[in-house]
Enzyme design. Structure first.
Site, PDB file in Angstrom:
ATOM      1  N   ARG A 416       0.819  -1.218   0.000  1.00 41.90           N
ATOM      2  CA  ARG A 416       0.000   0.000   0.000  1.00 41.90           C
ATOM      3  C   ARG A 416       0.853   1.267   0.000  1.00 41.90           C
ATOM      4  O   ARG A 416       1.774   1.421   0.790  1.00 41.90           O
ATOM      5  CB  ARG A 416      -0.935  -0.005   1.210  1.00 41.90           C
ATOM      6  CG  ARG A 416      -1.893   1.180   1.243  1.00 41.90           C
ATOM      7  CD  ARG A 416      -2.887   1.048   2.382  1.00 41.90           C
ATOM      8  NE  ARG A 416      -3.817  -0.038   2.144  1.00 41.90           N
ATOM      9  CZ  ARG A 416      -4.125  -0.973   3.045  1.00 41.90           C
ATOM     10  NH1 ARG A 416      -3.526  -0.974   4.213  1.00 41.90           N
ATOM     11  NH2 ARG A 416      -5.008  -1.916   2.760  1.00 41.90           N
ATOM     12  N   HIS A 446       4.571 -10.946   1.617  1.00 42.93           N
ATOM     13  CA  HIS A 446       5.088 -10.073   2.664  1.00 42.93           C
ATOM     14  C   HIS A 446       6.369 -10.633   3.280  1.00 42.93           C
ATOM     15  O   HIS A 446       7.062  -9.937   4.018  1.00 42.93           O
ATOM     16  CB  HIS A 446       4.005  -9.891   3.736  1.00 42.93           C
ATOM     17  CG  HIS A 446       4.265  -8.792   4.701  1.00 42.93           C
ATOM     18  ND1 HIS A 446       4.519  -9.015   6.037  1.00 42.93           N
ATOM     19  CD2 HIS A 446       4.310  -7.449   4.537  1.00 42.93           C
ATOM     20  CE1 HIS A 446       4.694  -7.865   6.656  1.00 42.93           C
ATOM     21  NE2 HIS A 446       4.587  -6.895   5.774  1.00 42.93           N
ATOM     22  N   ARG A 575       3.540  -3.185  19.694  1.00 37.04           N
ATOM     23  CA  ARG A 575       3.724  -1.739  19.507  1.00 37.04           C
ATOM     24  C   ARG A 575       2.412  -1.034  19.184  1.00 37.04           C
ATOM     25  O   ARG A 575       2.132   0.041  19.702  1.00 37.04           O
ATOM     26  CB  ARG A 575       4.729  -1.473  18.376  1.00 37.04           C
ATOM     27  CG  ARG A 575       4.846  -0.007  18.006  1.00 37.04           C
ATOM     28  CD  ARG A 575       5.929   0.213  16.984  1.00 37.04           C
ATOM     29  NE  ARG A 575       5.793  -0.600  15.803  1.00 37.04           N
ATOM     30  CZ  ARG A 575       5.024  -0.282  14.750  1.00 37.04           C
ATOM     31  NH1 ARG A 575       4.327   0.835  14.758  1.00 37.04           N
ATOM     32  NH2 ARG A 575       4.966  -1.078  13.697  1.00 37.04           N
TER      33      ARG A 575
END
Length: 721
Positions: A416, A446, A575
């Site tokens: 993206r 990925h 995170r």
């Protein structure tokens, strides 16, 4: 490109999918992300950070929020408009989620404006001034007027808004000014629109000292009389739009490259998701913008006097090292230097892990450059998710192809906001003779893997690089990630099977060490947790440590709840988004979740399982991965999970990286059962994991440098149950 039938079957949901009950067992994903972005914003308020670094955090929070609206909110808006009743894992409809999002996002925008007001005063005190349009006189006014006339005026194109001039298209993130004017000659009212081209810098730095900046919109409004001679300006206001920027893949797309080239163009014209107007905008101007841009889908807000907080990153470039973090130079692994820079010889001797950004990403580039130049290298295979604009990785692959080697690059077009850059790189690679493959239509590749096949004697040896981060030289300086280099034959065979899976849809029937999604990664991960549950029920120590960016997957969360109920001690370092509720009596008593936000962005994915002993221990099962614990990573992406078996690498990752993350109390936030994040108090034993690794390089690649056992301090986990 048509998928084989057996691949198509794997893309479908499980025959018995996990469907959670809306029982309050989960935090909402979108609200959890907004909570993460608020933690980023809180760093802009952290007086322990230098001033321009605080401004950087403010800018990042603004850019993050823009992308959130352009993608996540756009998706919910799409579901709402199509009357899709699908609920989130916490049981909310799209409409209910949007209501919560709008309220929290508006509060976040208000906080950003308040923080900007505070930082602006501190910048004044530090000699960096962001001037208002009415705060310039004398010589400065003359310079600015000349600059406007010569550098800005020729680029602007005012457009009247009347029946003969319909309202123009405003591009995504486009900043514009609307004017309410009266013509002096006949007192005729008219409205005009001025779009500020994205090619113009948002702030203009005036020459000399002290440092003085003024925004482009302030300059245009200050000299509006030169744009509209013969008119009186009754009022004006800036506004900005955010558009739907997601790209949906149609399975029947015959040419993925052509499809993405057209989809990128369509994205620029996506429907308006958010209309931001300057606070105090005159009602007459607000009404026009609401009518023309509001539509039925747009979220409309008055967002302060500085729209586009993300653009403040330009000010961070000011040459004031005294207002920034001290400079830091990552080191090159000594192990490779001991082999005279021969990456292959060093890797052949022993597996190596490199800890970015404390250890330089240049070692990854050196690995590929050496492969390109080495006459004994016969083949290179490489995945590319995000490679950046100035990529030495791309140049190395091109050099290898031009040297006659067999080079395969799997370029992910669905990364993206990097789609356009990746299309550019794909074309450059193909021109050089690289075999470019785009992978699956509905899955993203990925996994970050590089594979080099080298002729050595009468046989071939495979060298691999497995990364937790992208092959991106810029982000590698600010993201904490791991690079694992190995010549293990089993891992080489698994890497080859993975590449064949992506390039030829040849689904591996057997993997020796590596787990892949969507093939078996989730199942193998859950089996590891099941082993810890069995250990706990047998009265043995049991524990799970996991570090990732996001935790969303309901099946994994339920398995962690089951483990907690069995007495498994679970420490999670997440995170960003976390949908799991920790510390809830009877549900997650033994689960703790923390988030680390600091100078570097924590990005590595590391998972550890006690294997019958308390963590950390030498026999723990340890893995690195490219995947977060999200449904998309398990079901719609090609990801890897790799076991770490080398004792030195195992110790470095578990006893150094993971323990340091758990010890950190200067930039850590603890997730409470009610969803609040509470900043840790360092007390009398402060520990900052980023500072620790900057000043005490980790064990990876130290070679002879570790002959002195004092070279790297031993970390000891101090736990309060």
């Amino acid at each position: 490109m048509t998928r084989p039938a057996h691949i198509a079957k794997m893309a479908e949901p499980d025959d018995d999918p996990f469907v959670p009950e809306p029982s309050g067992r989960y935090f909402n994903r979108e609200l959890s992300w907004l909570a993460f972005n608020r933690r980023v914003l809180e760093e802009a308020c952290n007086s322990a950070h230098p001033l321009l670094e605080r401004l950087r955090f403010l800018s990042i929070s603004g850019s993050n929020l823009d992308e959130f609206f352009m993608v996540r909110v756009a998706g919910l808006k799409g579901q709402q408009s199509q009357d899709v009743g699908q609920r989130s894992v916490d049981g909310l409809t799209p409409g209910q989620q949007l209501s919560g999002i709008v309220a929290e996002a508006d509060a976040l925008l208000a906080s950003q404006q308040a923080v900007w007001g505070d930082l602006r005063h501190l910048l004044d005190d530090a000699g960096i001034f962001v001037l208002r349009r009415d705060a310039i006189d004398g010589e400065a006014h003359g310079w600015l007027e000349t600059h406007f006339r010569e550098q800005i005026f020729p680029i602007l194109t005012p457009q009247a808004l009347d029946p003969a001039h319909p309202f123009p298209f405003i591009p995504n993130k486009g900043l514009s000014i609307i004017f309410d004017l009266t013509r002096v000659s006949d007192e005729e009212p008219i409205m005009e629109l001025v779009m500020l081209p994205a090619t113009m810098p948002r702030f203009v730095r005036m020459p000399g000292e002290p440092s003085r900046y003024i925004s482009i919109e302030a300059i245009v409004r200050r000299f509006s009389a030169q744009l509209f001679p013969g008119y009186v300006v009754n009022g004006s206001a800036t506004f900005r739009v955010l558009r739907d920027s997601d790209i949906e893949i149609e399975e029947e797309a015959e040419d993925l490259v052509r499809y993405f080239a057209n989809a990128i163009k369509r994205r620029r014209r996506g429907r308006v998701i958010r209309l931001e107007m300057e606070t105090g905008i005159p009602d007459s101007l607000s009404a026009v913008l609401r009518d023309e841009l509001g539509g039925s889908d747009a979220i409309i807000t008055e967002s302060g006097n500085l729209l586009g907080i993300g653009d403040l990153d330009m000010l961070v470039d000011e040459d004031r090292p005294d207002l920034k973090f001290p400079s830091f130079s990552p080191r090159f692994p000594e192990r490779i230097r001991e082999f005279a820079g021969d990456c292959f010889a060093a890797i052949r001797a022993k597996d190596i892990v490199v800890h970015h950004p404390y250890e330089t990403f240049e070692v990854v580039i050196a690995f590929l450059k050496q492969a390109a130049a080495d006459p004994d290298v016969v083949a290179i295979k490489q995945t590319l998710y995000r490679a950046g604009k100035q990529s030495a990785i791309i140049n190395a692959l091109i050099a290898a192809a031009e040297a006659g080697k067999s080079v395969t690059a799997i370029v992910e077009l669905k990364a993206r906001f990097d789609e356009e850059q990746n299309l550019y790189w794909a074309a450059a690679l193909e021109r050089a003779g690289v075999q470019v493959v785009y992978g699956f239509i509905d899955w993203k590749t990925h996994a970050k893997v590089s594979m080099v096949v080298r002729r050595e004697g009468n046989a071939f040896r495979t060298y691999c690089h497995f990364g937790t981060g992208n092959y991106h030289p810029v982000t590698a300086r600010i993201y904490t990630d791991l690079s694992f280099f190995t010549a293990d034959p089993a891992l080489g065979r698994d890497a080859a099977r993975m590449f064949n899976y992506i390039t030829g849809y040849v689904e591996p029937t057997h993997m020796e060490r590596v787990s892949l999604s969507p093939r078996d990664l989730r199942a193998n991960l859950m089996a590891m947790i099941d082993d810890e549950i069995a250990n706990a029920r047998a009265g043995k120590p049991a524990g799970v440590w996991a570090k990732m960016n996001s935790l969303v997957d309901p099946a994994i969360i339920e398995k962690l709840y089951e483990a907690s109920a069995a007495g498994v001690e679970i420490d999670l370092i997440v995170r960003g988004i976390c949908c799991l509720k920790p510390g809830v009596e009877g549900l997650s008593d033994h689960i703790r979740v923390k988030s680390v936000i600091g100078r570097f962005l924590e990005h590595s994915r590391i998972w550890a399982f006690g294997n019958g002993k308390a963590l950390p221990n030498d026999g723990a099962k340890l893995f690195i991965s490219s995947a977060d614990w999200m449904p998309r990573n398990f079901d719609r992406r090609v990801e890897y999970m790799l076991p770490i078996l080398n004792p030195t690498v195992h110790d470095q990752i578990l006893d150094q990286v993971m323990v340091a993350n758990l010890l950190d109390n200067e930039q850590s936030w603890e997730l409470e059962p009610d969803g609040r994040y509470v900043r840790d108090e360092p007390g009398d034993r402060p520990f900052n994991l980023h500072r620790y690794f900057m000043t005490n390089p980790s064990l990876s690649g130290r070679g002879a440098a570790l002959e002195s056992r004092d070279a790297v301090p031993t970390l000891s986990l101090r736990r309060q149950r």
